[in-house]
Design an enzyme around this catalytic site. Sequence first.
Site, mmCIF file in Angstrom:
data_model
loop_
_atom_site.group_PDB
_atom_site.id
_atom_site.type_symbol
_atom_site.label_atom_id
_atom_site.label_comp_id
_atom_site.label_asym_id
_atom_site.label_seq_id
_atom_site.Cartn_x
_atom_site.Cartn_y
_atom_site.Cartn_z
ATOM 1 N N HIS A 194 89.364 -52.665 38.171
ATOM 2 C CA HIS A 194 88.365 -52.215 37.197
ATOM 3 C C HIS A 194 88.471 -52.987 35.890
ATOM 4 C CE1 HIS A 194 87.766 -48.813 39.987
ATOM 5 N NE2 HIS A 194 86.539 -49.058 39.621
ATOM 6 N N ARG A 301 78.749 -46.203 36.086
ATOM 7 C CA ARG A 301 80.122 -45.711 36.308
ATOM 8 C C ARG A 301 80.432 -44.695 35.197
ATOM 9 N NH1 ARG A 301 81.059 -51.405 38.087
ATOM 10 N NH2 ARG A 301 82.114 -51.318 40.106
ATOM 11 N N ARG A 337 76.650 -42.334 39.025
ATOM 12 C CA ARG A 337 77.760 -41.980 39.896
ATOM 13 C C ARG A 337 78.572 -40.901 39.192
ATOM 14 N NH1 ARG A 337 82.115 -46.007 41.627
ATOM 15 N NH2 ARG A 337 82.751 -46.131 39.460
ATOM 16 N N GLU A 439 82.605 -46.225 50.909
ATOM 17 C CA GLU A 439 83.654 -47.139 50.447
ATOM 18 C C GLU A 439 85.002 -46.854 51.108
ATOM 19 O OE1 GLU A 439 83.778 -46.944 46.151
ATOM 20 O OE2 GLU A 439 83.474 -44.797 46.122
ATOM 21 N N ASN A 462 84.177 -53.032 46.826
ATOM 22 C CA ASN A 462 85.496 -53.220 46.197
ATOM 23 C C ASN A 462 86.517 -52.293 46.850
ATOM 24 O OD1 ASN A 462 83.965 -54.744 44.470
ATOM 25 N ND2 ASN A 462 83.817 -53.132 42.936
ATOM 26 N N ASP A 463 86.124 -51.024 46.980
ATOM 27 C CA ASP A 463 87.047 -50.088 47.615
ATOM 28 C C ASP A 463 87.050 -50.248 49.131
ATOM 29 O OD1 ASP A 463 88.427 -48.606 45.636
ATOM 30 O OD2 ASP A 463 86.518 -47.722 45.061
ATOM 31 N N ARG A 473 93.673 -52.988 45.038
ATOM 32 C CA ARG A 473 92.806 -53.953 44.353
ATOM 33 C C ARG A 473 93.285 -54.326 42.965
ATOM 34 N NH1 ARG A 473 87.483 -50.056 43.468
ATOM 35 N NH2 ARG A 473 86.882 -51.433 41.799
ATOM 36 N N CYS A 510 76.847 -52.009 45.951
ATOM 37 C CA CYS A 510 77.030 -52.020 44.498
ATOM 38 C C CYS A 510 78.413 -52.535 44.098
ATOM 39 C CB CYS A 510 76.791 -50.633 43.903
ATOM 40 S SG CYS A 510 77.948 -49.395 44.497
#
Length: 579
Positions: A194, A301, A337, A439, A462-463, A473, A510
Amino acid sequence: MSFLLHGIGVSGGIAIGRAQLVSHATLEVAHYDITPEQVESEIARFDAAVKEVTRELDVLWAQIQETETSSEVGAFIDVHAMLLRDEMLSKAPRDIIATELCNAEWALVQQMHRLVEQFEQIDDPYLRERQNDVVQVVERVLTVLLGKPGVVLVQHPEQRTILVAHDLSPADMIRYKKHQFAAFLTDLGGATSHTAIVAKSLNIPAVVALHNARGLIREGEWLVVDGARNVVIVNPDKPVLAEYRLKQEEFELERQKLRRLKTKKATTLDGQSVELYANIELPTDLRDVLDSGASGVGLFRSEFLFLNRQGLPGEDEQFEAYRSVAQGLAGRPLVIRTFDLGADKHMEGISAGLDRVAMNPALGLRAVRFSLSEPRLFITQLRAILRASNFGKVKILIPMLCNIHELAQAMHLIERAKESLRVERKRFDEDIEVGGMIEIPAAVLSIGAFAERLDFLSIGTNDLIQYTLAIDRADDAVAHLYDPLHPAVLRLLGMAIRGATKAGKPIAVCGEMAGEVAFTRILLGLGLREFSMHPNHLLEVKQRVLTSDVPPLEVLATKMLRTDDPAKIASYVQRLQAA
Ligand code: PEP
Ligand code: MG
């Protein structure tokens, strides 16, 4: 001596500037010199921060009296307030600023180290423990100072500054939004941590996972940061510097040229419409969204509203934040989200149960799991989102769904939030769409069940990559294993897109993959028609969409999914780019 460091570029572009090191202490703060004329204003800045924290502590104290929170918490606040009143914290840093001619943050951290050392010498274990309170109260003052940078922070605006840190949290990164650094370098972190994602939103080059840049680079050294090539050149010689200045100009020129595409519709050569949405972290990002010509916001986010503050944002504060974005988008969709707190995004203060240290935070109480464990917090947010839905096309997106029971619980809480608003006669969109983030591999493997129950889906690559490949990550030690082209990842993507399409539900990506042109044609070939990305990447991706012919991409992508061989995948990827 000139040398080269390799890391992972998280945002492209080239920066040339001088290094500014961030302190190696647990409290990472910058150290810079001030002039004797600046001493007075720097001390005033320090005093104001102390005053503000004193006020914060008073407010916290009052809040605690109103709730049933244990008196232990009140005792901590008392200790913090007392420490802050003591000269050792309220006066000594002022002397350090004046004698060492340094910034307030640095002076405060130096004094903190001295005090911690003194506490270390104390025999009494209870008193020795109080060193933690010193650190905590200093952290509070630093939070205020960093949020209100002094005028002296960028000392030589014409000499651009590159921040070099061992590690930065996403919350630190958000604070730096207010500063004007030319680039960021960190030893730790991965391409989709992040911290890296927020660095992207600063619209400047950043390289992470450099392992030991903080140890090798010295304060004030000249650096060239090449985000696209994943390198940092320390002490570049004249010809290299000249070459990079030229490249920098070319890069800027390309960026300018792309501006022409802003109002063009993203349609492929064979006439298929593609929607390109923007990802945001804070309402202030709206300007970039409008500037990019995005079709709306595909991922807000919202948890970033909860960071860098003491206490939680209440319903009205959240409502205002969501409403301002919804109205700013003038009818274009806004996907909010629900908060994805936990793992690397922590709230400060005492308000929530997240200060518990999880064994394995990425696999722990995060995102919807945390929301369901704190239904009051969750309903507060849901009510704020619902109220904002009266001002635009707002949708709810639930992160990290793993099974349909979680979804059923979340739906139940959404219904409860709606009901409470109905009772209060507060207006909201009764038909608000609810989507889920895909995810976790388990969610892809049961995509039909989610597609059936939700209005739309959004793949968080990403996840999804983190959990499929079992790599944290945010951990630079395994960052090299991050691989969006792993056959398992590609197949999961294909499966999710096919499953949603079959059920007639829209699906977007996304995660960071959506904003990388290298993946645009692969995703188009896999059937994706909605992308949500950082606004800075949008026009580049649009350019790629405009020059893509989908039918041959679909043929190649289908074939690519049949092989496990990385070499063959690489060759398909090449053919997809050339198709
Ligand atoms: C993702 O996981 O891809 C995503 C978009 O969510 P986040 O990066 O915030 O976890
Ligand atoms: Mg995610």
